[in-house]
Design a protein around this motif. Sequence first.
Motif, PDB file in Angstrom:
ATOM      1  N   LEU A   2      41.879 107.156  90.099  1.00  0.00           N
ATOM      2  CA  LEU A   2      40.991 108.288  90.354  1.00  0.00           C
ATOM      3  C   LEU A   2      40.131 108.065  91.593  1.00  0.00           C
ATOM      4  CD1 LEU A   2      39.852 109.221  86.725  1.00  0.00           C
ATOM      5  CD2 LEU A   2      41.933 109.879  87.954  1.00  0.00           C
ATOM      6  N   TYR A  55      45.753 100.914  81.212  1.00  0.00           N
ATOM      7  CA  TYR A  55      46.391 102.138  81.703  1.00  0.00           C
ATOM      8  C   TYR A  55      47.915 102.091  81.602  1.00  0.00           C
ATOM      9  CZ  TYR A  55      42.005 103.606  83.952  1.00  0.00           C
ATOM     10  OH  TYR A  55      40.715 104.008  84.208  1.00  0.00           O
ATOM     11  N   HIS A  84      38.381 104.825  82.746  1.00  0.00           N
ATOM     12  CA  HIS A  84      38.230 106.279  82.814  1.00  0.00           C
ATOM     13  C   HIS A  84      38.949 106.983  81.663  1.00  0.00           C
ATOM     14  CE1 HIS A  84      36.456 105.643  86.708  1.00  0.00           C
ATOM     15  NE2 HIS A  84      37.568 105.121  87.194  1.00  0.00           N
ATOM     16  N   LEU A  97      37.193 110.164  80.330  1.00  0.00           N
ATOM     17  CA  LEU A  97      37.283 111.257  81.294  1.00  0.00           C
ATOM     18  C   LEU A  97      38.679 111.880  81.295  1.00  0.00           C
ATOM     19  CD1 LEU A  97      36.208 112.920  83.688  1.00  0.00           C
ATOM     20  CD2 LEU A  97      36.846 111.008  85.183  1.00  0.00           C
TER      21      LEU A  97
END
Length: 339
Positions: A50, A82, A114, A117
Amino acid sequence: MSSSIRHLAFLTPGNYAEADPFAGLEAALKLFEFGEKHGFDSAWVRQRHLERGVSSAATFLAAATQRTRRIELGAAVIQMGYENPFRLAEDLATVDVLSRGRLQVGLSAGAPLHGALLGNRFHDAAPNTVDYSHKRVGRLKANLEDVLLGNDQTFVESAGGRVRPRVQPYAPGLTGRLWYGGGSLRSAEWAGRNGFNLLLGNVLTGENTDDFLQAQVGLVERYKASEADRDAGRGRVALGRVIVPLDGADTVTRKRYREFAAGRIERTLAPQGERRTLFANDLVGSSDEILERLRRDPVLPLVSELRVELPYNFGSEDYEQILTDLSRRIAPELGWRAA
């Protein structure tokens, strides 16, 4: 204490402008070529999510395999929270085969920064049901091992034929080129016990001291002690430092470099946050000044590999000047010789 650096590396952030990612990624690839021509032993790229940087180290390094011939190619670090350990293993093995065994893979554990988010753009299950611990890193290593899946009667049949299943391609030696980013005593110990090399950087957790360098010495000692519990050979330890020599820069650039360093001093003065995060001082100055500080660094004599971590948001000319000064004026005084 004397040091003897045998392996010189650099880490680039791979920045790019919002409207022109190609230019930034192409510049990063050219920097890898530049590093190889100047005798560096390895070139590493940061993997970031990001942000305007390299979000897929494996993809970037696959391109780098076709632009270089000798230099080791590294990712520092891939956050396993991730990643799917099986799919990432396929990608990394493919890159290693294309590089003819030059890939170096830095890894870290933990939940994705993240994740909240991203929400259902990323999560396939409730986050509290997913194991983001060191075990996830171990699963990646297991997928890279030379192992057939199932039993003697297990086959995969397709138009390509009937074969015994295994993670493909198999990349011999890649499990010995996995690194763990050690920022705490626990992570350094885990890396040593589980056969990973150790990456040391400019950020760590201050567990027993407020002194960054002493804390990092403790990480190396813990890593080496945990290795002693294994029968296998010893792993590599690589030390990262932000190093910005002024020698080859013009007056305006020198001023900009010093302003960069001044803007980061405050974070080094005391532990930050609940985790007591400690930051190393940047080494900005003439080559002689930098060498004097490196010779006082108690971590440097404990390692034989030095990695210069290039600052974010500098230009290609800045990076080339920094690497040139480092390879010509600084590293040879520490015992390094160009490949």
